[in-house]
Design a protein around this motif. Sequence first.
Motif, PDB file in Angstrom:
ATOM      1  N   SER A  33       0.833  -1.215   0.000  1.00  0.00           N
ATOM      2  CA  SER A  33       0.000   0.000   0.000  1.00  0.00           C
ATOM      3  C   SER A  33       0.861   1.256   0.000  1.00  0.00           C
ATOM      4  CB  SER A  33      -0.921  -0.006   1.233  1.00  0.00           C
ATOM      5  OG  SER A  33      -1.814  -1.091   1.180  1.00  0.00           O
ATOM      6  N   HIS A  36       2.476   2.355  -3.315  1.00  0.00           N
ATOM      7  CA  HIS A  36       1.632   3.066  -4.286  1.00  0.00           C
ATOM      8  C   HIS A  36       1.705   4.582  -4.101  1.00  0.00           C
ATOM      9  CE1 HIS A  36      -0.378  -0.224  -6.368  1.00  0.00           C
ATOM     10  NE2 HIS A  36      -0.487  -0.867  -5.214  1.00  0.00           N
ATOM     11  N   GLU A  53       3.954  -8.465  -4.294  1.00  0.00           N
ATOM     12  CA  GLU A  53       2.654  -9.120  -4.458  1.00  0.00           C
ATOM     13  C   GLU A  53       2.810 -10.623  -4.659  1.00  0.00           C
ATOM     14  OE1 GLU A  53       1.143  -6.835  -7.707  1.00  0.00           O
ATOM     15  OE2 GLU A  53       0.219  -5.315  -6.428  1.00  0.00           O
ATOM     16  N   CYS A 148     -14.847  -6.603  -8.109  1.00  0.00           N
ATOM     17  CA  CYS A 148     -14.033  -5.437  -8.441  1.00  0.00           C
ATOM     18  C   CYS A 148     -12.713  -5.881  -9.072  1.00  0.00           C
ATOM     19  CB  CYS A 148     -13.778  -4.585  -7.199  1.00  0.00           C
ATOM     20  SG  CYS A 148     -12.691  -5.367  -5.991  1.00  0.00           S
ATOM     21  N   ARG A 149     -12.081  -4.960  -9.773  1.00  0.00           N
ATOM     22  CA  ARG A 149     -10.861  -5.275 -10.497  1.00  0.00           C
ATOM     23  C   ARG A 149      -9.732  -5.701  -9.555  1.00  0.00           C
ATOM     24  NH1 ARG A 149      -9.352  -4.083 -15.776  1.00  0.00           N
ATOM     25  NH2 ARG A 149     -11.594  -4.164 -16.102  1.00  0.00           N
ATOM     26  N   ASP A 150      -9.669  -5.121  -8.375  1.00  0.00           N
ATOM     27  CA  ASP A 150      -8.606  -5.485  -7.428  1.00  0.00           C
ATOM     28  C   ASP A 150      -8.719  -6.951  -7.012  1.00  0.00           C
ATOM     29  OD1 ASP A 150      -7.428  -3.015  -7.478  1.00  0.00           O
ATOM     30  OD2 ASP A 150      -8.445  -2.270  -5.674  1.00  0.00           O
ATOM     31  N   ASP A 151      -9.944  -7.419  -6.784  1.00  0.00           N
ATOM     32  CA  ASP A 151     -10.136  -8.826  -6.412  1.00  0.00           C
ATOM     33  C   ASP A 151      -9.721  -9.741  -7.559  1.00  0.00           C
ATOM     34  OD1 ASP A 151     -11.069  -8.113  -3.952  1.00  0.00           O
ATOM     35  OD2 ASP A 151     -13.197  -8.394  -4.424  1.00  0.00           O
ATOM     36  N   ARG A 153      -7.484  -9.027  -9.869  1.00  0.00           N
ATOM     37  CA  ARG A 153      -6.026  -8.982  -9.959  1.00  0.00           C
ATOM     38  C   ARG A 153      -5.404  -9.910  -8.917  1.00  0.00           C
ATOM     39  NH1 ARG A 153      -6.535  -3.177 -10.114  1.00  0.00           N
ATOM     40  NH2 ARG A 153      -6.322  -2.379 -12.244  1.00  0.00           N
ATOM     41  N   PHE A 154      -5.944  -9.845  -7.702  1.00  0.00           N
ATOM     42  CA  PHE A 154      -5.413 -10.690  -6.635  1.00  0.00           C
ATOM     43  C   PHE A 154      -5.552 -12.164  -7.008  1.00  0.00           C
ATOM     44  CE2 PHE A 154      -5.834 -13.255  -2.816  1.00  0.00           C
ATOM     45  CZ  PHE A 154      -4.709 -12.867  -2.103  1.00  0.00           C
TER      46      PHE A 154
END
Length: 575
Positions: A33, A36, A53, A148-151, A153-154
């Motif tokens: 975090s 970023h 990551e 969502c896009r973050d999920d 990506r993860f």
Amino acid sequence: MGEEDKRSHKDEPKAKQYSSLRQTIDFLSSLISLSHSTKVFAAKWQSIRTKLEDLNNGLIAVENCDSDENPVITELVLSLMVTITECYDLARRCVDLSYSGKLLMQSDLDVISSKFDTHSKKLSEIYDAGILTGGFALVVSRPSFGACRDDMRFYVRDLVTRMKIGDTEMKRQALSNLHSAVAEDEKYINVIAELGDIVNVIVSFLDSPETEIQEGTAKVMSVVAGFDSYKGVLIGAGAIAPLIRVLECGNEAGKEASARCLVKLTENSDNAWSVSAHGGVTALLKICNSGDCGAELIGPACGVLKNLAGVEEMRRFMVEEGAISTFVKLARSKDETVQINSIELLKNIASGDELIRQMVVQEGGIRGLLRVIEPRSPCSSKTRETALRAIENLCFSSNSSIGILLNYSFVDHLIFFLRNGEVSVQELALKIAVRLAATSEEAKKALGDAGFMQELVKFLDSKSFEVREMAVEALSGMVLVPRNRKRFAQDERNIGLILQLLDPEQENSGNNKKLLLSILMSLTSSHSGRRKIASSGHLKNVEKLAEAEVHDAKKLVRKLSTNRFRSMLRGIWYS
């Protein structure tokens, strides 16, 4: 000491280990975090963040495993915590712009990045050693549709981490899940494209020594290659060379997936040279020549070669390697995809090259195509349509090829499709008949003897302007042959329909009227033809056209007026 106390004492190291592991995971997440927020050295921080990551996903996987009391994991967690602390300090100084110099900070970031590489390598070694068991074998659930896009990506990074550090079964399962994700939801392809480093990782798995891993990777890439906007991403990651290596050394399913991927990538002819440069043409021809390969592989292999045949140098190379005899044989395959791709390949190879066309003929290509369109053959309409187009492309530039068609019942096949084919095949048969009628008097005779004129008459009032135009064009040429003319004039309905179609109020083009009038002019060369024209109730249409100064109509009126049918005519004679 009681049994419960013994168990509690026994579990202390494990509990401590998991506590340290959880703390490290939380600290890693916090560092990600913070990274970023850095505004300087963006490229270096992006590279470090990718490594963070991957490590984070790997540690979460460790947490899900039953590793018992393993000092190797404890050692990794402790050393990683030290590196994370160092990196956290660097990130904070970059955020606050409190570092002493750019060169020194760049050097520090390179050092810390290298340390994370070492930790990742150590984690991979732990997985390769088989120390971890249990939960990691079960891939985490894919986020629900619309997540969502973050999920997303993860989830993708988690799968890629498993692919990088898991054993063969874990990698296979992760690839299977990634394939399901991209096949069912295009958004996952967007995520992969955004995470450019992941594309490179996926492509690298094509060179895995495990054929199952090659297969799973090729399947994922084949889905991605199906989207034009992402083909460049795969090409940029160097996908073509390893795909060809899979064609050469992979298992049957892996070769098939690679071929299907290459079919999509070579739709852009710019990629054809890359396939050729890495020996792709030779590998594909070998597959097509092999008696051991199934239709599921040969079909897409032909498809790739069909795309490559658009490049003249590759066409000639294929010919030199004996491709013509190979694909003449494959055109008789019982598999529709193999048949269609083989026929289209033959057509593409011979396109614009008379010498190669003759080689196709000599290898029995025309006879093979005629067997495909034989009405009793089990071929689909799509295959027959493909064969008809190939015949049209291969045969109409050579009198000898036309002779082969006439000698092998081609005319009978055409009239069958005119009467019974699906609309697309029917229109193609009509188009080819028009071309055939224009080649020679022998062709016109053969078409007339087979009953083509009666079929063509049926198309004169078709709803399609193009079909009407083709039908009248063919008829106007065929009635120039005396025996066709006589046959046509025997049925008064034929002449009546021609005259009826000349009604000035009908929306026919001027060219159609011109051809219709030329048919009537040809018919006036016989006594019965003149009589039937003059006695028709629709002759007034010709007179109206003559009154409107249509040259061919006036010419026809003059022709009729110079004989004993003069009294049957009315209107103007000469202007």
